[in-house]
Design a protein around this motif. Structure first.
Motif, PDB file in Angstrom:
ATOM      1  N   GLN A 427      14.571  73.216  99.450  1.00 27.95           N
ATOM      2  CA  GLN A 427      13.565  72.232  99.801  1.00 27.95           C
ATOM      3  C   GLN A 427      14.027  70.894  99.237  1.00 27.95           C
ATOM      4  N   VAL A 428      14.119  69.892 100.089  1.00 29.48           N
ATOM      5  CA  VAL A 428      14.636  68.591  99.674  1.00 29.48           C
ATOM      6  C   VAL A 428      13.606  67.521 100.009  1.00 29.48           C
ATOM      7  N   LYS A 429      13.820  66.331  99.464  1.00 24.48           N
ATOM      8  CA  LYS A 429      12.951  65.197  99.769  1.00 24.48           C
ATOM      9  C   LYS A 429      13.750  64.138 100.523  1.00 24.48           C
ATOM     10  N   ILE A 430      13.179  63.701 101.639  1.00 27.02           N
ATOM     11  CA  ILE A 430      13.777  62.643 102.442  1.00 27.02           C
ATOM     12  C   ILE A 430      12.733  61.559 102.615  1.00 27.02           C
ATOM     13  N   GLY A 431      12.989  60.373 102.049  1.00 32.08           N
ATOM     14  CA  GLY A 431      12.035  59.271 102.176  1.00 32.08           C
ATOM     15  C   GLY A 431      10.662  59.615 101.651  1.00 32.08           C
ATOM     16  N   GLY A 432      10.612  60.461 100.614  1.00 34.12           N
ATOM     17  CA  GLY A 432       9.340  60.855 100.029  1.00 34.12           C
ATOM     18  C   GLY A 432       8.710  62.063 100.678  1.00 34.12           C
ATOM     19  N   HIS A 433       9.284  62.528 101.778  1.00 38.14           N
ATOM     20  CA  HIS A 433       8.754  63.702 102.485  1.00 38.14           C
ATOM     21  C   HIS A 433       9.440  64.968 101.986  1.00 38.14           C
ATOM     22  N   ARG A 434       8.656  66.022 101.794  1.00 34.41           N
ATOM     23  CA  ARG A 434       9.242  67.327 101.494  1.00 34.41           C
ATOM     24  C   ARG A 434       9.762  67.942 102.796  1.00 34.41           C
ATOM     25  N   VAL A 435      11.009  68.391 102.769  1.00 37.50           N
ATOM     26  CA  VAL A 435      11.649  68.929 103.970  1.00 37.50           C
ATOM     27  C   VAL A 435      12.230  70.296 103.655  1.00 37.50           C
ATOM     28  N   GLU A 436      11.867  71.295 104.475  1.00 35.19           N
ATOM     29  CA  GLU A 436      12.476  72.612 104.386  1.00 35.19           C
ATOM     30  C   GLU A 436      13.665  72.649 105.347  1.00 35.19           C
ATOM     31  N   LEU A 437      14.855  72.796 104.797  1.00 36.85           N
ATOM     32  CA  LEU A 437      16.051  72.791 105.637  1.00 36.85           C
ATOM     33  C   LEU A 437      16.012  73.929 106.649  1.00 36.85           C
ATOM     34  N   GLY A 438      15.370  75.041 106.280  1.00 35.86           N
ATOM     35  CA  GLY A 438      15.277  76.157 107.208  1.00 35.86           C
ATOM     36  C   GLY A 438      14.521  75.814 108.476  1.00 35.86           C
ATOM     37  N   GLU A 439      13.579  74.897 108.388  1.00 35.06           N
ATOM     38  CA  GLU A 439      12.815  74.502 109.575  1.00 35.06           C
ATOM     39  C   GLU A 439      13.709  73.753 110.557  1.00 35.06           C
ATOM     40  N   ILE A 440      14.614  72.941 110.026  1.00 33.42           N
ATOM     41  CA  ILE A 440      15.556  72.216 110.889  1.00 33.42           C
ATOM     42  C   ILE A 440      16.518  73.199 111.551  1.00 33.42           C
ATOM     43  N   GLU A 441      16.979  74.176 110.767  1.00 32.14           N
ATOM     44  CA  GLU A 441      17.906  75.178 111.308  1.00 32.14           C
ATOM     45  C   GLU A 441      17.254  75.980 112.431  1.00 32.14           C
ATOM     46  N   ALA A 442      15.981  76.312 112.261  1.00 29.83           N
ATOM     47  CA  ALA A 442      15.265  77.059 113.293  1.00 29.83           C
ATOM     48  C   ALA A 442      15.130  76.240 114.573  1.00 29.83           C
ATOM     49  N   ALA A 443      14.857  74.955 114.424  1.00 27.77           N
ATOM     50  CA  ALA A 443      14.739  74.087 115.597  1.00 27.77           C
ATOM     51  C   ALA A 443      16.070  74.012 116.345  1.00 27.77           C
ATOM     52  N   ALA A 444      17.166  73.952 115.597  1.00 23.52           N
ATOM     53  CA  ALA A 444      18.481  73.894 116.237  1.00 23.52           C
ATOM     54  C   ALA A 444      18.784  75.177 116.992  1.00 23.52           C
ATOM     55  N   ARG A 445      18.391  76.333 116.415  1.00 25.06           N
ATOM     56  CA  ARG A 445      18.632  77.594 117.114  1.00 25.06           C
ATOM     57  C   ARG A 445      17.780  77.685 118.381  1.00 25.06           C
ATOM     58  N   ARG A 446      16.550  77.223 118.281  1.00 20.60           N
ATOM     59  CA  ARG A 446      15.699  77.235 119.484  1.00 20.60           C
ATOM     60  C   ARG A 446      16.261  76.330 120.568  1.00 20.60           C
ATOM     61  N   ALA A 447      17.008  75.313 120.146  1.00 21.63           N
ATOM     62  CA  ALA A 447      17.598  74.386 121.115  1.00 21.63           C
ATOM     63  C   ALA A 447      18.929  74.895 121.668  1.00 21.63           C
ATOM     64  N   GLY A 448      19.357  76.076 121.222  1.00 20.13           N
ATOM     65  CA  GLY A 448      20.554  76.668 121.817  1.00 20.13           C
ATOM     66  C   GLY A 448      21.703  76.951 120.881  1.00 20.13           C
ATOM     67  N   ALA A 449      21.656  76.462 119.644  1.00 21.41           N
ATOM     68  CA  ALA A 449      22.736  76.755 118.703  1.00 21.41           C
ATOM     69  C   ALA A 449      22.712  78.239 118.331  1.00 21.41           C
ATOM     70  N   LEU A 450      23.863  78.866 118.305  1.00 16.47           N
ATOM     71  CA  LEU A 450      23.932  80.272 117.906  1.00 16.47           C
ATOM     72  C   LEU A 450      23.740  80.414 116.409  1.00 16.47           C
ATOM     73  N   GLU A 451      24.318  79.491 115.642  1.00 15.62           N
ATOM     74  CA  GLU A 451      24.133  79.440 114.199  1.00 15.62           C
ATOM     75  C   GLU A 451      23.967  77.975 113.806  1.00 15.62           C
ATOM     76  N   ALA A 452      23.189  77.734 112.758  1.00 18.60           N
ATOM     77  CA  ALA A 452      22.970  76.355 112.319  1.00 18.60           C
ATOM     78  C   ALA A 452      22.664  76.343 110.833  1.00 18.60           C
TER      79      ALA A 452
END
Length: 524
Positions: A427-452
């Motif tokens: 879990q990281v902070k970007i511009g004061g926002h808490r960001v779960e990197l796993g959520e970004i990875e899931a979005a990339a897989r839903r968009a077609g990436a086999l692994e992210a």
């Protein structure tokens, strides 16, 4: 020969040698070892270990990999009443030396392929462990001065003893070293009682018989290998040790050996899927397909289920400190896709006898459905880190009279199942926002990436994404923009053919900054 050791790790191997002596215990390449042959040899080596160390040894290193010595050595150490310490010649010699020193071993069993590293390890040791060389003669290995050596010729004179030393349930069965945050490997002693609880829970779940044949895809420095070996040997089944090259196209191997239980990290299945070889019906002999060690993507589970149509697919979860695995989830093609979170399969429910709670950063238990750190107590909870009381105090917590291990994994309990949200250190902070990197990875897989894999690079304010199976990074970025808040959209997307993996076959996140630096033309 005694067969009255029901609770020690290795007891089943002894018992099956008595009840099923002609069954094959191990297939290594084209060579089969029966239970009788395997245990007679291992017990003879155990006699040599006891005699050479002046009594029941405490801990013995097994410096061997995917060889007869690596498997016989583990059994021999257990029969000698000691804990085995897996060592790996793929590791830098300095790391192996550190593990040998920290484990304070009485002896090291070494195969022929690992022996050439001994001159880089032995001169720097403060102690002088006994060296056991089942595959070589002492004259063929330089740098053994000052050590007692038992080579192949010496071992040949030892016979199986009538009785074997008997460890207590709280004695370590093995000492496994994992990566430490300080850069120094941390040791996890796993007791006979810990492993017995794990094996009992899994036998209740999978009901293996002497007709089963299990893969062995893991290096023995990865604790998942303990499942393969001892779930087979406790039940008279066969372990089939696969060569790493066979993992690239395992189908012929599985059919030739009649494999009924597959166990690997999900990355192995993801590679097969990416290469387009995980086709429907290609693994008809499997009745169980188990994955553990990292997140199991939904699409990988679906593809594997189609390729192994007669198999039950399960996702296992658990850190070394909780003895191999502590939760399991059974895939149901009809209902499981809807239960996936962030496009990953749930980790399921705890094994019987284990108690799981979810705690927030203040060590307060969260309400059902809220996110927090998974903590587990029970018979599989190991006693703490090896000679590291301060580290133990950080990761093991007392609550309501029980000792819980803090996994460091963020989970949520949803509809009776635990779903893993990623590491609490991802879990990281970007511009004061808490960001779960796993959520970004899931979005990339839903968009077609086999692994992210998402990570901060090149600085703490920029999210980069490394993806596999992506022809157009710009299109992937646009898809992320449509789904994610602006501050979560990766600013750097790098498409590669294959993810770097570590020795355990997991995605090597630590190597990805170098991949990105090379991609950008920046110096390492």
């Amino acid at each position: 020969m005694t067969t009255t050791l029901p609770r020690r790790l290795g007891a089943g191997l002894l018992e099956r040698a008595s009840t099923h002596p002609g069954n094959v215990a191990l297939t290594l390449g084209r060579r089969d070892y029966t239970y009788e042959e395997f245990t007679v040899t291992a017990r003879s080596w155990a006699a040599a270990l006891v005699e050479s160390t002046g009594g029941r040894p405490r801990r013995i290193g097994v410096f061997a990999a995917r060889s007869a010595t690596s498997y016989l050595g583990v059994a021999a150490v257990l029969f000698a009443g000691a804990a085995f310490v897996p060592l790996n010649r793929k590791f830098p010699p300095g790391r192996t030396r550190t593990m040998v020193e920290r484990a304070d071993v009485d002896a090291v069993v070494v195969d022929a392929a690992s022996a050439p590293q001994l001159p880089e390890i032995l001169p720097y040791l403060a102690s002088r462990p006994v060296l056991v060389l089942p595959e070589t003669l002492r004259a063929d290995v330089p740098g053994l001065d000052g050590h007692r050596v038992l080579d192949a010729a010496d071992l040949a004179v030892f016979a199986p003893p009538a009785e074997l030393p008997e460890p207590a349930p709280d004695d370590p069965a093995y000492l496994l070293f994992t990566s430490g945050s300080t850069g120094v490997p941390k040791g996890v002693p796993v007791t006979h009682g810990n492993v017995r609880a794990f094996l009992d829970a899994n036998q209740d779940r999978y009901r293996l018989t002497a007709d089963d044949r299990l893969t062995q895809t893991f290096d023995q420095t990865f604790d998942l290998s303990v499942f393969d070996l001892f779930m087979a040997w406790e039940n008279g089944a066969r372990v089939c040790a696969m060569d790493p090259i066979e993992l690239l196209a395992p189908f012929t191997y599985l059919e030739r050996n009649g494999i009924t239980l597959w166990f690997s990290v999900p990355s192995v299945a993801a590679v097969l899927r990416r290469r387009g070889v995980l086709r429907p019906g290609t693994m008809p002999t499997l009745r169980w397909s188990l994955f553990c060690g990292e997140a199991l993507p939904r699409a990988t589970a679906e593809a594997w289920q189609a390729a192994a149509p007669h198999s039950v697919v399960e996702n296992l979860y658990g850190p070394t400190e909780l003895t191999i695995a502590c939760t399991a989830y059974r895939w149901n093609p009809a209902t499981s896709p809807a239960e996936c979170v962030r496009d990953n399969v749930p980790i399921g429910t705890p094994y019987p006898g284990l108690d799981a709670i979810v705690m927030d950063e203040n060590d307060d238990e969260v309400a059902d459905g809220e996110a927090g750190e998974l903590c587990v107590a029970g018979a599989q909870t190991t006693p703490g880190y090896w000679r590291a009381p301060e580290l133990t105090a950080q990761r093991y917590v007392e609550r309501d009279g029980r000792t819980y291990y803090r996994t460091g994994d963020l989970v949520r309990h949803v509809n009776g199942q635990y779903v893993c949200l990623g590491r609490n250190d991802q879990q990281v902070k970007i511009g004061g926002h808490r960001v779960e990197l796993g959520e970004i990875e899931a979005a990339a897989r839903r968009a077609g990436a086999l692994e992210a894999v998402a990570l901060l690079w090149p600085d703490a304010g920029t999210i980069a994404l490394v993806a596999v199976g992506v022809d157009d990074p710009r299109a992937l970025s646009d898809a992320c923009e449509r789904e994610l808040p602006t501050y979560m959209v990766p600013k750097v997307i790098h498409a590669i053919e294959e993810m770097p993996v570590n020795l355990n076959g997991k995605v090597d996140r630590a190597a990805l900054p170098r991949v990105l630096a090379d991609h950008a033309g920046a110096p390492r």
